[in-house]
Write a protein that holds these residues in place. Structure first.
Motif, PDB file in Angstrom:
ATOM      1  N   ARG A 121      18.124 -31.666  -9.051  1.00  0.00           N
ATOM      2  CA  ARG A 121      19.077 -31.163 -10.059  1.00  0.00           C
ATOM      3  C   ARG A 121      18.330 -30.593 -11.270  1.00  0.00           C
ATOM      4  O   ARG A 121      18.741 -29.586 -11.846  1.00  0.00           O
ATOM      5  CB  ARG A 121      20.043 -32.258 -10.489  1.00  0.00           C
ATOM      6  N   TYR A 122      17.237 -31.245 -11.629  1.00  0.00           N
ATOM      7  CA  TYR A 122      16.411 -30.747 -12.728  1.00  0.00           C
ATOM      8  C   TYR A 122      15.844 -29.367 -12.373  1.00  0.00           C
ATOM      9  O   TYR A 122      15.885 -28.436 -13.179  1.00  0.00           O
ATOM     10  CB  TYR A 122      15.295 -31.758 -13.009  1.00  0.00           C
ATOM     11  N   LEU A 123      15.347 -29.238 -11.146  1.00  0.00           N
ATOM     12  CA  LEU A 123      14.838 -27.948 -10.675  1.00  0.00           C
ATOM     13  C   LEU A 123      15.935 -26.880 -10.783  1.00  0.00           C
ATOM     14  O   LEU A 123      15.695 -25.786 -11.307  1.00  0.00           O
ATOM     15  CB  LEU A 123      14.362 -28.065  -9.227  1.00  0.00           C
TER      16      LEU A 123
ATOM     17  N   PRO B  97      16.859 -20.656 -13.743  1.00  0.00           N
ATOM     18  CA  PRO B  97      17.053 -19.392 -14.470  1.00  0.00           C
ATOM     19  C   PRO B  97      15.918 -19.107 -15.463  1.00  0.00           C
ATOM     20  O   PRO B  97      15.433 -17.981 -15.549  1.00  0.00           O
ATOM     21  CB  PRO B  97      18.393 -19.588 -15.186  1.00  0.00           C
ATOM     22  N   GLN B  98      15.473 -20.132 -16.171  1.00  0.00           N
ATOM     23  CA  GLN B  98      14.388 -19.947 -17.142  1.00  0.00           C
ATOM     24  C   GLN B  98      13.065 -19.657 -16.437  1.00  0.00           C
ATOM     25  O   GLN B  98      12.291 -18.808 -16.878  1.00  0.00           O
ATOM     26  CB  GLN B  98      14.250 -21.194 -18.036  1.00  0.00           C
ATOM     27  N   LEU B  99      12.795 -20.341 -15.325  1.00  0.00           N
ATOM     28  CA  LEU B  99      11.559 -20.101 -14.573  1.00  0.00           C
ATOM     29  C   LEU B  99      11.519 -18.663 -14.051  1.00  0.00           C
ATOM     30  O   LEU B  99      10.476 -17.999 -14.122  1.00  0.00           O
ATOM     31  CB  LEU B  99      11.423 -21.101 -13.427  1.00  0.00           C
TER      32      LEU B  99
ATOM     33  N   ASP C 211      19.556 -22.820  -2.837  1.00  0.00           N
ATOM     34  CA  ASP C 211      20.517 -21.722  -2.993  1.00  0.00           C
ATOM     35  C   ASP C 211      20.386 -21.080  -4.372  1.00  0.00           C
ATOM     36  O   ASP C 211      20.418 -19.857  -4.510  1.00  0.00           O
ATOM     37  CB  ASP C 211      21.949 -22.214  -2.786  1.00  0.00           C
ATOM     38  N   ALA C 212      20.227 -21.924  -5.393  1.00  0.00           N
ATOM     39  CA  ALA C 212      20.074 -21.406  -6.756  1.00  0.00           C
ATOM     40  C   ALA C 212      18.790 -20.586  -6.868  1.00  0.00           C
ATOM     41  O   ALA C 212      18.777 -19.537  -7.520  1.00  0.00           O
ATOM     42  CB  ALA C 212      20.066 -22.555  -7.757  1.00  0.00           C
ATOM     43  N   ALA C 213      17.727 -21.051  -6.234  1.00  0.00           N
ATOM     44  CA  ALA C 213      16.451 -20.305  -6.260  1.00  0.00           C
ATOM     45  C   ALA C 213      16.633 -18.936  -5.618  1.00  0.00           C
ATOM     46  O   ALA C 213      16.178 -17.924  -6.156  1.00  0.00           O
ATOM     47  CB  ALA C 213      15.365 -21.103  -5.539  1.00  0.00           C
ATOM     48  N   ARG C 214      17.309 -18.913  -4.482  1.00  0.00           N
ATOM     49  CA  ARG C 214      17.542 -17.641  -3.787  1.00  0.00           C
ATOM     50  C   ARG C 214      18.315 -16.687  -4.696  1.00  0.00           C
ATOM     51  O   ARG C 214      17.991 -15.503  -4.783  1.00  0.00           O
ATOM     52  CB  ARG C 214      18.307 -17.894  -2.487  1.00  0.00           C
ATOM     53  N   SER C 215      19.330 -17.196  -5.376  1.00  0.00           N
ATOM     54  CA  SER C 215      20.130 -16.323  -6.241  1.00  0.00           C
ATOM     55  C   SER C 215      19.341 -15.855  -7.469  1.00  0.00           C
ATOM     56  O   SER C 215      19.666 -14.831  -8.048  1.00  0.00           O
ATOM     57  CB  SER C 215      21.430 -17.002  -6.654  1.00  0.00           C
ATOM     58  N   CYS C 216      18.291 -16.582  -7.832  1.00  0.00           N
ATOM     59  CA  CYS C 216      17.421 -16.168  -8.950  1.00  0.00           C
ATOM     60  C   CYS C 216      16.245 -15.326  -8.471  1.00  0.00           C
ATOM     61  O   CYS C 216      15.409 -14.915  -9.286  1.00  0.00           O
ATOM     62  CB  CYS C 216      16.881 -17.398  -9.686  1.00  0.00           C
ATOM     63  N   GLY C 217      16.150 -15.085  -7.158  1.00  0.00           N
ATOM     64  CA  GLY C 217      15.049 -14.301  -6.622  1.00  0.00           C
ATOM     65  C   GLY C 217      13.732 -15.059  -6.550  1.00  0.00           C
ATOM     66  O   GLY C 217      12.661 -14.459  -6.592  1.00  0.00           O
ATOM     67  N   VAL C 218      13.809 -16.382  -6.462  1.00  0.00           N
ATOM     68  CA  VAL C 218      12.618 -17.225  -6.411  1.00  0.00           C
ATOM     69  C   VAL C 218      12.508 -17.830  -5.013  1.00  0.00           C
ATOM     70  O   VAL C 218      13.469 -18.395  -4.500  1.00  0.00           O
ATOM     71  CB  VAL C 218      12.687 -18.344  -7.476  1.00  0.00           C
ATOM     72  N   ASP C 219      11.331 -17.697  -4.403  1.00  0.00           N
ATOM     73  CA  ASP C 219      11.081 -18.287  -3.087  1.00  0.00           C
ATOM     74  C   ASP C 219      10.667 -19.742  -3.241  1.00  0.00           C
ATOM     75  O   ASP C 219      10.013 -20.114  -4.215  1.00  0.00           O
ATOM     76  CB  ASP C 219       9.961 -17.543  -2.355  1.00  0.00           C
ATOM     77  N   ILE C 220      11.026 -20.559  -2.249  1.00  0.00           N
ATOM     78  CA  ILE C 220      10.693 -21.987  -2.240  1.00  0.00           C
ATOM     79  C   ILE C 220       9.671 -22.247  -1.142  1.00  0.00           C
ATOM     80  O   ILE C 220       9.844 -21.806  -0.010  1.00  0.00           O
ATOM     81  CB  ILE C 220      11.958 -22.837  -1.989  1.00  0.00           C
ATOM     82  N   LEU C 221       8.621 -22.968  -1.484  1.00  0.00           N
ATOM     83  CA  LEU C 221       7.633 -23.437  -0.517  1.00  0.00           C
ATOM     84  C   LEU C 221       7.641 -24.963  -0.563  1.00  0.00           C
ATOM     85  O   LEU C 221       7.539 -25.551  -1.644  1.00  0.00           O
ATOM     86  CB  LEU C 221       6.233 -22.933  -0.860  1.00  0.00           C
ATOM     87  N   ILE C 222       7.796 -25.577   0.595  1.00  0.00           N
ATOM     88  CA  ILE C 222       7.837 -27.042   0.694  1.00  0.00           C
ATOM     89  C   ILE C 222       6.468 -27.536   1.139  1.00  0.00           C
ATOM     90  O   ILE C 222       5.893 -27.027   2.084  1.00  0.00           O
ATOM     91  CB  ILE C 222       8.907 -27.486   1.725  1.00  0.00           C
ATOM     92  N   ASP C 223       5.974 -28.557   0.477  1.00  0.00           N
ATOM     93  CA  ASP C 223       4.720 -29.186   0.871  1.00  0.00           C
ATOM     94  C   ASP C 223       5.042 -30.159   2.005  1.00  0.00           C
ATOM     95  O   ASP C 223       5.347 -31.323   1.774  1.00  0.00           O
ATOM     96  CB  ASP C 223       4.103 -29.914  -0.324  1.00  0.00           C
ATOM     97  N   ALA C 224       5.006 -29.664   3.214  1.00  0.00           N
ATOM     98  CA  ALA C 224       5.319 -30.480   4.398  1.00  0.00           C
ATOM     99  C   ALA C 224       4.015 -31.024   4.971  1.00  0.00           C
ATOM    100  O   ALA C 224       3.194 -30.271   5.460  1.00  0.00           O
ATOM    101  CB  ALA C 224       6.042 -29.647   5.446  1.00  0.00           C
TER     102      ALA C 224
END
Length: 180
Positions: A51-53, A58-60, A116-129
Motif C-alpha cells: 500500500r505504501y508503494l 505517482p511521485q516516483l 496495476d497502479a505502477a502500470r497506469s503510471c508507466g512504471v515497470d515492476i521487477l520482482i526479486d524472485a
C-alpha cells in the motif's frame, strides 16, 4: 585502453534485453531509471509495504523512475521474513500459513493493486524472485554429506557424515489451491 572502453560502452548501450519481452524502460523513455524499493529494515508504520508503494508511485514516476525492484513477495519461513527465507513460493499473502495470511510486505490483493497502479503510471515492476532459497521447511530430514573446502568445492575435507537439512514441507495451501 581508449578503444576497449569505447567498445565496452558500445556493447552496453547497444546490448539487447536479456529476454525478448524485457524492456529497459517505458517506450517513451530515453533514460530508464530503476529504484530498489526496499531495504532489509523496510517497514511502514501504518501501511503494508504494498500500500505504501502504491501511494508513492505517482511521485516516483514524476521523479523519473521507470522501473521498481521489489522484494520477494512470497510467504517466508518467519512471519517477519523478507521472502529470502522462502516457505511457499506461490503464496503471495492469500493463505493462512505459518500463523498469518499476509507476508511481511502485505496481501496478494495489495501487491496486485500496486502493480496495476505502477502500470497506469508507466512504471515497470521487477520482482526479486529467489527460487533456490528453501529454508522454510516444516521439519528436517537427514542426509549423507561430505564436507568440502569452502574455496574449492571439488576438494573433500572430511569423511561422509549424516547432516540434518530443513527440507520436508507439509503440503502448502497454495499447492492445493492451484493444483501444483
Amino acid at each position: 585502453m581508449g578503444a576497449s572502453l569505447s567498445k565496452f560502452k558500445e556493447w552496453v548501450l547497444e546490448c539487447p534485453a536479456a529476454l525478448p519481452r524485457m524492456r529497459l524502460g517505458p517506450e517513451s523513455s530515453d533514460n530508464p531509471l530503476m529504484l530498489q524499493f526496499f531495504t532489509w529494515q523496510a517497514k511502514h508504520d501504518t501501511l503494508s509495504w504494498w500500500r505504501y508503494l502504491e501511494a508513492e508511485l505517482p511521485q516516483l514516476a514524476k521523479m523519473g523512475f521507470t522501473q521498481l525492484w521489489l522484494p520477494p513477495p512470497n510467504k517466508a519461513a518467519e512471519n517477519d521474513g523478507r521472502g529470502y527465507d522462502a516457505y511457499d513460493l506461490w503464496d503471495l499473502g492469500e493463505f493462512e500459513q505459518k500463523g498469518i495470511v499476509e507476508t511481511r510486505w502485505g496481501s496478494r490483493e495489495e501487491l496486485l493493486s500496486a502493480c496495476d497502479a505502477a502500470r497506469s503510471c508507466g512504471v515497470d515492476i521487477l520482482i526479486d524472485a529467489v527460487l533456490n532459497h528453501k529454508l522454510g521447511a516444516d521439519r528436517a530430514e537427514c542426509f549423507s554429506a561430505i564436507p568440502v573446502d569452502a574455496q574449492n568445492r571439488l576438494r573433500n575435507v572430511g569423511p561422509e557424515r549424516e547432516i540434518e537439512v530443513s527440507r520436508v514441507m507439509l503440503r502448502p495451501l497454495s499447492l492445493v489451491e492451484y493444483g501444483l
